[in-house]
Design an enzyme around this catalytic site. Sequence first.
Site, mmCIF file in Angstrom:
data_model
loop_
_atom_site.group_PDB
_atom_site.id
_atom_site.type_symbol
_atom_site.label_atom_id
_atom_site.label_comp_id
_atom_site.label_asym_id
_atom_site.label_seq_id
_atom_site.Cartn_x
_atom_site.Cartn_y
_atom_site.Cartn_z
ATOM 1 N N LYS A 50 23.963 34.038 36.874
ATOM 2 C CA LYS A 50 23.639 32.740 37.334
ATOM 3 C C LYS A 50 23.709 32.542 38.888
ATOM 4 C CE LYS A 50 24.969 29.857 33.438
ATOM 5 N NZ LYS A 50 25.637 30.737 32.300
ATOM 6 N N SER A 54 27.084 35.680 32.567
ATOM 7 C CA SER A 54 26.966 34.276 33.523
ATOM 8 C C SER A 54 26.923 34.709 34.760
ATOM 9 C CB SER A 54 27.785 33.246 33.032
ATOM 10 O OG SER A 54 27.664 32.769 31.947
ATOM 11 N N SER A 105 29.966 27.243 34.446
ATOM 12 C CA SER A 105 28.910 27.927 34.023
ATOM 13 C C SER A 105 27.923 27.576 33.055
ATOM 14 C CB SER A 105 29.621 29.340 33.403
ATOM 15 O OG SER A 105 28.788 30.288 33.302
#
Length: 392
Positions: A69, A66, A131
């Site tokens: 991101k 993640s 997230s």
Amino acid sequence: MTLLLTLRRLLATGPLACLLALLAFSAPAPAQDSYETRATQAILIDARTGRVLFEKDADTPVPPASMSKLMTMIMVFEALKAGSLTLDQQFTVSEDAWRRGGAMSGGSTMYAELNSSIRLEDLIKGAIVHSANDACIVIATAMAGSEEAFAQRMTARARELGATGATFRNATGLPDPEHRMSVRDLSVLARHIITRFPEYYRYYSMPEFTWNGITQQNRNPLLKDYPGADGMKTGYTRESGYGLVGSAERDGRRLIMVIAGLGSIAERRQEAQSLLDWGFRQFRSVDVYAQGDRVGQARVWGGTERNVPLLAAQSVRVALTAEEEEVAEVKLAYNGPLMAPVEAGQEVGKVRFIVDGITVAEVPVVTAAPVPEDPSMWSRALDSVFIMIFGS
């Protein structure tokens, strides 16, 4: 008018010379010891200059989970800045986003409901704080028509920004054998967000976010108890292990760290704090001026006094390495000569502290005392002659 001094000269002659000499004698030099980390990949940089303070296998492409991101959000922030998106814009949750990124997926989610409309700002908060994979898929599809097309744009833009080892196959960081980044790539993206989008960086310090009646905590362990921490992003998959992009600021100095490949949440927290602690030890806080200290003087035209002392309007502390202390410059600038009458406490300029051409701190300067206008016409005429000839 401008006066330029090196910081070393100022410290040797300024109002705090005795105190600073004592500090220099008693305080240990910034630690330059070697450092070891249990992270398989790591990097620590100075946010202001981009200088690397520590690195370990920093260029090997790894699954970023993640943490990728960060690039998803850069695409959004750039579109917001360009005006092609607005924070109030509504996005619809597709079945694909709901299935692959929602509650039934078992991954990180903001629990967005199928076919619901959500403001972009709430999707941003979900993606950053939770997230949320569903939020990222919704954004990617709305911006590019498909997540695949969005990932291609992410890759191209990341490489333009200097993250040359980055390849994206989705907007979420979910496992894909070709979805890879190095920790250096991640540090480049983190620094870009911090320096270019301060108005949106604040989302990374949100401790929690509530959506659909469900409150979730920010997973960044630094936000809970690390002094100065205000971002950025965790990551975990079985393949990647536990990773973290973190940032903290002390005495005006910001550090960015990235660690990857750790074995547990506790280990990630320990290694992140340890690396930042080591990094901040490389700098020494220097109290250059206290509030009310004299920083120079300004020429006054047409006054009962030819000069007026200038004072620092507030205290100034800068964090510098030993090398930076040698080359740092102090620049006093004011619009002069001042025209009488002059009031006490009148702000007339600034003192700036410059390292490698970059202003690292600045403080307003104010006049120390009033200077009435000189009633004598001959005195004012003489001042005019001096100004025309000498410029002050």
